[in-house]
Structure formats: C-alpha cells, structure tokens
Design a protein around this motif. Sequence first.
Motif, short mmCIF file in Angstrom:
data_model
loop_
_atom_site.label_atom_id
_atom_site.label_comp_id
_atom_site.label_asym_id
_atom_site.label_seq_id
_atom_site.Cartn_x
_atom_site.Cartn_y
_atom_site.Cartn_z
N ALA A 47 0.83 -1.21 0.00
CA ALA A 47 0.00 0.00 0.00
C ALA A 47 0.87 1.26 0.00
N ARG A 48 1.96 1.24 0.78
CA ARG A 48 2.87 2.39 0.83
C ARG A 48 3.51 2.60 -0.54
N GLN A 49 3.95 1.52 -1.16
CA GLN A 49 4.58 1.62 -2.48
C GLN A 49 3.59 2.12 -3.52
N ALA A 50 2.35 1.68 -3.43
CA ALA A 50 1.32 2.15 -4.36
C ALA A 50 1.06 3.65 -4.17
N ALA A 51 1.02 4.09 -2.91
CA ALA A 51 0.78 5.51 -2.62
C ALA A 51 1.95 6.36 -3.12
N ILE A 52 3.16 5.89 -2.94
CA ILE A 52 4.33 6.63 -3.42
C ILE A 52 4.36 6.63 -4.94
N GLY A 53 3.99 5.50 -5.55
CA GLY A 53 3.91 5.43 -7.01
C GLY A 53 2.90 6.43 -7.56
N ALA A 54 1.74 6.51 -6.92
CA ALA A 54 0.72 7.48 -7.35
C ALA A 54 1.24 8.90 -7.19
N LEU A 55 1.94 9.15 -6.11
CA LEU A 55 2.51 10.48 -5.85
C LEU A 55 3.54 10.85 -6.92
N MET A 56 4.38 9.91 -7.27
CA MET A 56 5.44 10.18 -8.24
C MET A 56 4.93 10.27 -9.68
N ASN A 57 3.84 9.59 -9.98
CA ASN A 57 3.34 9.56 -11.36
C ASN A 57 2.24 10.56 -11.66
N THR A 58 1.78 11.29 -10.66
CA THR A 58 0.71 12.26 -10.88
C THR A 58 1.28 13.51 -11.54
N ARG A 59 0.63 13.95 -12.61
CA ARG A 59 1.00 15.17 -13.32
C ARG A 59 -0.24 16.04 -13.44
N MET A 60 -0.01 17.34 -13.41
CA MET A 60 -1.14 18.27 -13.52
C MET A 60 -1.65 18.27 -14.95
N THR A 61 -2.96 18.11 -15.08
CA THR A 61 -3.60 18.22 -16.39
C THR A 61 -4.44 19.48 -16.39
N GLY A 62 -5.39 19.62 -17.27
CA GLY A 62 -6.14 20.85 -17.49
C GLY A 62 -6.86 21.48 -16.33
N ARG A 63 -6.98 20.85 -15.20
CA ARG A 63 -7.75 21.45 -14.11
C ARG A 63 -6.93 22.51 -13.37
N SER A 64 -7.50 23.07 -12.34
CA SER A 64 -6.83 24.15 -11.62
C SER A 64 -5.66 23.62 -10.79
N VAL A 65 -4.74 24.52 -10.50
CA VAL A 65 -3.57 24.15 -9.71
C VAL A 65 -3.99 23.81 -8.27
N ARG A 66 -5.07 24.40 -7.80
CA ARG A 66 -5.57 24.09 -6.45
C ARG A 66 -6.01 22.63 -6.37
N ASP A 67 -6.79 22.18 -7.34
CA ASP A 67 -7.22 20.78 -7.36
C ASP A 67 -6.03 19.84 -7.42
N HIS A 68 -5.06 20.21 -8.24
CA HIS A 68 -3.87 19.37 -8.38
C HIS A 68 -3.10 19.29 -7.07
N CYS A 69 -2.89 20.43 -6.41
CA CYS A 69 -2.16 20.44 -5.14
C CYS A 69 -2.89 19.62 -4.07
N LEU A 70 -4.21 19.74 -4.02
CA LEU A 70 -4.98 18.96 -3.05
C LEU A 70 -4.84 17.46 -3.33
N LYS A 71 -4.82 17.10 -4.59
CA LYS A 71 -4.64 15.69 -4.95
C LYS A 71 -3.25 15.21 -4.53
N MET A 72 -2.23 16.02 -4.78
CA MET A 72 -0.86 15.66 -4.39
C MET A 72 -0.74 15.56 -2.87
N MET A 73 -1.37 16.47 -2.15
CA MET A 73 -1.32 16.41 -0.68
C MET A 73 -2.03 15.18 -0.16
N ALA A 74 -3.09 14.74 -0.83
CA ALA A 74 -3.79 13.51 -0.43
C ALA A 74 -2.88 12.30 -0.64
N HIS A 75 -2.15 12.28 -1.76
CA HIS A 75 -1.20 11.18 -2.00
C HIS A 75 -0.09 11.18 -0.94
#
Length: 157
Positions: free
Chosen positions: A16-44
């Motif tokens: 689970a830890r490896q999956a969470a770190i993988g999601a954190l490392m592979n997440t890139r910002m797409t067309g949505r707002s930077v706020r949504d992206h930062c919140l997603k990164m903070m959740a990871h």
Amino acid sequence: MIQTLDGMFAKSSNTARQAAIGALMNTRMTGRSVRDHCLKMMAHISTAEVMGAKLEQEMKIDMILESLPNSFSQFKMNYNMNKLKLTPVELMHELESAERSLGKQESAYHAESSSKPKGKPKGGKKNKKQKEIGPAVKPAAMKKPKGKCFKCGQKGH
C-alpha cells in the motif's frame, strides 16, 4: 500468533505504501486548476505517510513542483532562486496566485495574436495598387483634419 499477524499485515502495508508513493510520483497536472492538483498531491502524500513513508518537507514540495506543467517553469525558477521554504498549503496558495497571473498573460497574448498583423505583407510582396501607381504618398490636401481628442476633448492632438 502476534508475530504471524504482524508478518501478514506488514506485507500489505508495504504494498500500500509503495502504491501511494507510485501514485505520488506519477501524478502530473492536467487541465484542471492548480488548487485541485495540489490537493490531490497532498492527499497522495498523506496516504503515503499513513502507510509508513517518511517524507521530509522539502521532498513533498519538490514532488509537487515537479508534477507541474512547463507553464509554471518561471514560478519554479523563482522558488529555487529565492530559496523559499513553504509548506504544501502555502505553496498551493502561491501557485494559485501564479496561475491567476498566467491566465492574465495568456488572455493578453491571445487578444494580441488574434488581431491582424501590422506592417509590410509577408514575403516582401507589394500591394497591386502600389505596383501600378508607385509608393502611397498622400498629398497634403488629402490629409484628414484632426478632430477633438476623445480623452481630453482638446483639438489638434
């Protein structure tokens, strides 16, 4: 028995830890707002920490900054040159401010680029009238009289 249970659950928490770190490392910002992206990164980040990952503050910030598109390259350069130290929440607020100014620049660019080009035609081609008649020079009698200034109302500007 406790050791057996601990051994069984340790494997799943590693996964689970490896999956969470993988999601954190592979997440890139797409067309949505930077706020949504930062919140997603903070959740990871939070999920990875709950699963046992030990992430220092600088690493969290670096991961968020690296996940941003090239349009934030100026922000990243300023962040590094000024040696800023922000929390992820503070970084999110700064990025929102940068996003607003990027939006203003983009809209100004689009407005400017959509207008007709000024100056000579491309390729050095001349107008048909210019070829036949010669250079377009207006005689003094053809000049339009100057009217009132629309800003101040004075004549002759």
